[in-house]
Enzyme design. Structure first.
Site, short mmCIF file in Angstrom:
data_model
loop_
_atom_site.label_atom_id
_atom_site.label_comp_id
_atom_site.label_asym_id
_atom_site.label_seq_id
_atom_site.Cartn_x
_atom_site.Cartn_y
_atom_site.Cartn_z
N GLY A 8 0.91 -1.11 -0.02
CA GLY A 8 0.12 -0.04 -0.05
C GLY A 8 0.89 1.25 -0.09
O GLY A 8 2.03 1.21 0.08
N ASN A 9 0.40 2.43 -0.16
CA ASN A 9 0.80 3.59 -0.12
C ASN A 9 1.66 4.01 1.18
O ASN A 9 2.83 4.82 1.05
CB ASN A 9 -0.05 4.69 -0.25
CG ASN A 9 -0.56 4.85 -1.81
OD1 ASN A 9 0.18 5.11 -2.92
ND2 ASN A 9 -1.86 4.71 -2.14
N THR A 10 1.14 3.53 2.07
CA THR A 10 1.95 3.81 3.61
C THR A 10 2.45 2.78 4.10
O THR A 10 3.46 2.72 4.75
CB THR A 10 0.65 4.40 4.44
OG1 THR A 10 -0.09 5.68 4.07
CG2 THR A 10 1.26 4.71 5.68
N ASN A 11 1.80 1.54 3.95
CA ASN A 11 2.43 0.26 4.69
C ASN A 11 2.46 -0.88 3.72
O ASN A 11 1.44 -0.72 2.78
CB ASN A 11 1.48 -0.12 6.01
CG ASN A 11 1.73 0.89 7.00
OD1 ASN A 11 2.75 1.48 7.36
ND2 ASN A 11 0.44 1.24 7.42
N GLY A 107 -7.19 -0.02 -9.46
CA GLY A 107 -6.24 -0.41 -8.53
C GLY A 107 -6.25 -1.73 -8.08
O GLY A 107 -7.47 -2.51 -8.00
N ASP A 109 -5.77 -2.93 -5.33
CA ASP A 109 -6.25 -3.25 -3.95
C ASP A 109 -7.76 -3.27 -4.04
O ASP A 109 -8.21 -4.04 -3.25
CB ASP A 109 -5.66 -2.10 -2.99
CG ASP A 109 -6.04 -0.91 -3.79
OD1 ASP A 109 -6.10 -0.78 -4.90
OD2 ASP A 109 -6.03 0.27 -2.90
N ASP A 129 -12.45 1.03 2.29
CA ASP A 129 -11.27 0.90 3.05
C ASP A 129 -10.60 2.22 3.35
O ASP A 129 -10.36 3.04 2.55
CB ASP A 129 -10.23 0.34 1.66
CG ASP A 129 -8.81 0.11 1.93
OD1 ASP A 129 -8.59 0.05 3.13
OD2 ASP A 129 -8.19 -0.63 1.13
N THR A 132 -4.82 5.36 3.09
CA THR A 132 -4.28 6.46 2.89
C THR A 132 -5.23 7.29 2.00
O THR A 132 -5.42 8.63 2.06
CB THR A 132 -3.02 6.41 1.73
OG1 THR A 132 -2.01 5.65 2.45
CG2 THR A 132 -2.36 7.57 1.63
N THR A 184 -8.43 22.44 21.58
CA THR A 184 -7.73 21.99 20.11
C THR A 184 -7.95 20.75 19.86
O THR A 184 -8.43 20.12 18.94
CB THR A 184 -6.34 22.54 20.11
OG1 THR A 184 -6.21 24.12 20.11
CG2 THR A 184 -6.06 22.14 18.60
#
Length: 255
Positions: A8-11, A107, A109, A129, A132, A184
């Site tokens: 994946g894009n992150t992991n 994709g 995925d 899903d 990202t 915040t």
């Protein structure tokens, strides 16, 4: 044993199946700068921690949304395990009919999640899903990918707030007790969690209207699926291993 890899894009998510049983799973960050040796040595170490030897792996399949890393992962599989992996792409049997203007744009995925959801839960069904990006995959009762909705990812949005503003920090993604924030952290958590919950509810509502359905099965996956599922009653089930199970299923179709 079968090694499945979801790039994946992150992991990068790894899973090891002994027959139908997922006996181990790991997650490492996906970085284009890493070499095949770096990925391989980390993976072998993770397998060793679970008492899994390299020689125990007799098949590998992987899907990827980062084409620039495909060669690296293929080389890693061949060098460390002596196996040429099956890569999700054109020519691979999935059993899914992709009804898109250009199916090659879809994709891998999305393909894997759609196949997995249909075979585990039937159709019509929507797969959300929470990665990202936040994707909604719409699958018919005939195992057809009707179409997809793509929205920003939850973490992607939070990182945008924290990096593009001078006084907004990164915060943990937990649902606050009230919508109206008093500090915040509370304000940001409310906007992210409840904002995305509303996004999910509205998109699912419009999907049902377009399909002419009052009821529709919805499965969530991805790291943040459980958080949003607590706020959205339309989500039927949260399945953290949906993609890994889909890869195993597709490997069996092509074996």
């Amino acid at each position: 044993m079968l090694l499945v890899i979801d790039l994946g894009n992150t992991n990068i998510k790894y899973g090891v199946y002994d027959g139908d049983n997922l006996v181990a799973s790991f997650r490492v960050s996906s970085r284009i700068s890493r070499t095949a040796d770096e990925y391989g040595s980390v993976l072998v170490g993770l397998l060793s921690d679970r008492n899994i030897k390299k020689s125990d792996i007799d098949g590998i399949i992987f899907s990827s949304v980062i084409p620039a890393l495909n060669y690296t992962i293929c080389h890693m599989c061949e060098y460390f395990f002596g196996i040429t992996p099956l890569v999700i792409g054109p020519g691979v049997k999935t059993g899914l009919n992709v009804r898109a203007e250009n199916p090659r744009e879809v994709g891998s995925d999305i393909i894997v999640n759609s196949v997995s959801a249909f075979n585990k839960y039937g159709g019509p069904i929507v797969v959300i899903d929470f990665g990202t990006a936040t994707t909604f995959d719409v699958i018919s009762e005939k195992c057809e990918l009707i179409g997809v909705v793509i929205a920003p990812g939850i973490k992607t949005s939070l990182e945008g707030l924290a990096t593009k503003t001078a006084q907004l920090p990164m915060v943990e993604l937990d649902a606050p007790k009230t919508v109206i924030g008093k500090n915040t952290k509370h304000c940001m958590q409310s906007g992210i969690i409840f904002g995305f919950s509303g996004l999910v509810e509205n998109i699912l509502k419009k999907i049902r209207l377009e399909l002419g359905l009052k009821e529709l099965k919805v499965v969530a996956t991805g790291g943040l699926g459980e958080i949003i599922a607590k706020e959205v009653k339309d989500i039927s089930v949260v399945d953290r291993t949906l993609t890994l199970d889909g890869l195993k299923y597709i490997y069996g179709l092509n074996k």
